[in-house]
Design an enzyme around this catalytic site. Sequence first.
Site, mmCIF file in Angstrom:
data_model
loop_
_atom_site.group_PDB
_atom_site.id
_atom_site.type_symbol
_atom_site.label_atom_id
_atom_site.label_comp_id
_atom_site.label_asym_id
_atom_site.label_seq_id
_atom_site.Cartn_x
_atom_site.Cartn_y
_atom_site.Cartn_z
ATOM 1 C CG ASP A 9 35.976 45.589 40.101
ATOM 2 O OD1 ASP A 9 35.518 46.165 41.099
ATOM 3 O OD2 ASP A 9 36.013 46.122 38.971
ATOM 4 C CG ASP A 47 32.601 46.246 36.850
ATOM 5 O OD1 ASP A 47 32.751 47.480 36.920
ATOM 6 O OD2 ASP A 47 32.627 45.628 35.755
ATOM 7 C CG HIS A 49 28.468 46.971 34.200
ATOM 8 N ND1 HIS A 49 28.931 48.252 34.378
ATOM 9 C CD2 HIS A 49 29.582 46.204 34.012
ATOM 10 C CE1 HIS A 49 30.255 48.258 34.303
ATOM 11 N NE2 HIS A 49 30.677 47.034 34.089
ATOM 12 C CG HIS A 53 26.966 49.369 31.333
ATOM 13 N ND1 HIS A 53 28.299 49.526 31.049
ATOM 14 C CD2 HIS A 53 26.612 50.395 32.140
ATOM 15 C CE1 HIS A 53 28.738 50.609 31.684
ATOM 16 N NE2 HIS A 53 27.742 51.148 32.355
ATOM 17 C CG HIS A 82 31.669 42.622 32.442
ATOM 18 N ND1 HIS A 82 31.668 43.390 31.300
ATOM 19 C CD2 HIS A 82 32.059 43.446 33.442
ATOM 20 C CE1 HIS A 82 32.060 44.613 31.594
ATOM 21 N NE2 HIS A 82 32.292 44.689 32.885
ATOM 22 C CE LYS A 106 34.990 49.296 40.053
ATOM 23 N NZ LYS A 106 34.874 48.742 38.702
ATOM 24 C CB CYS A 151 38.957 47.936 37.966
ATOM 25 S SG CYS A 151 37.587 48.076 36.786
#
Length: 198
Positions: A9, A47, A49, A53, A82, A106, A151
């Site tokens: 990330d 990351d 989203h 989310h 984010h 993810k 993470c």
Amino acid sequence: MTQALIVVDVQNDFCPGGALAVPGGDQVVAPINAMMDHFDAVILTQDWHPAGHSSFASSHPGKAPFETTDMPYGTQVLWPDHCVQGTEGAAFHPALRTDGDLIIRKGFRPAIDSYSGFFENDQTTPTGLEGYLRSRGITHLTLAGLATDFCVAFTALDAARLGFGVTVQLSACRAIDLDGSLKSALTQMEEAGVGLQS
Ligand code: VGL
Ligand code: ZN
């Protein structure tokens, strides 16, 4: 033994100026770029989203960022919006080398967060990373990136549970450190047999 570097990330939103800036987050870029040449495989996680989310405080009326809520899968920290898919904040830091072998995204399921590169936060929905690593014969993982206590730690703990040898290169990680989360993550990783390298 076959060794992979997992770069966790390293995205604009986790760097200074980003929506969920990790202190010193951009300082991991140079050491990670230098590490990449020393591994059989390099995998980056991202990351990723959808807007709205369920891990965003803005999706929970009356909740502020960094408060928690109960999700069907357990307690969830609520974050500022984010790493929204396709935005500049979700892009990798511009100086990060992205010439790795695989990018695994993810956190794209609206109703569930995913800290780990292996499983979503329900600890059962897989991302597919395990199968990729096993089919390439990779047995040992070195982790670096953001954030140490979320993470990176979740990825390290899942990897150890799956039987991989795991080392976290702490000098190429930075933490959010929310209510003692860094200390607790370091303790949990140590107890799980994760090698912590300074
Ligand atoms: C992360 C919080 C929310 C991380 C991702 O990369 O550590 N933390 N989403
Ligand atoms: Zn996230």
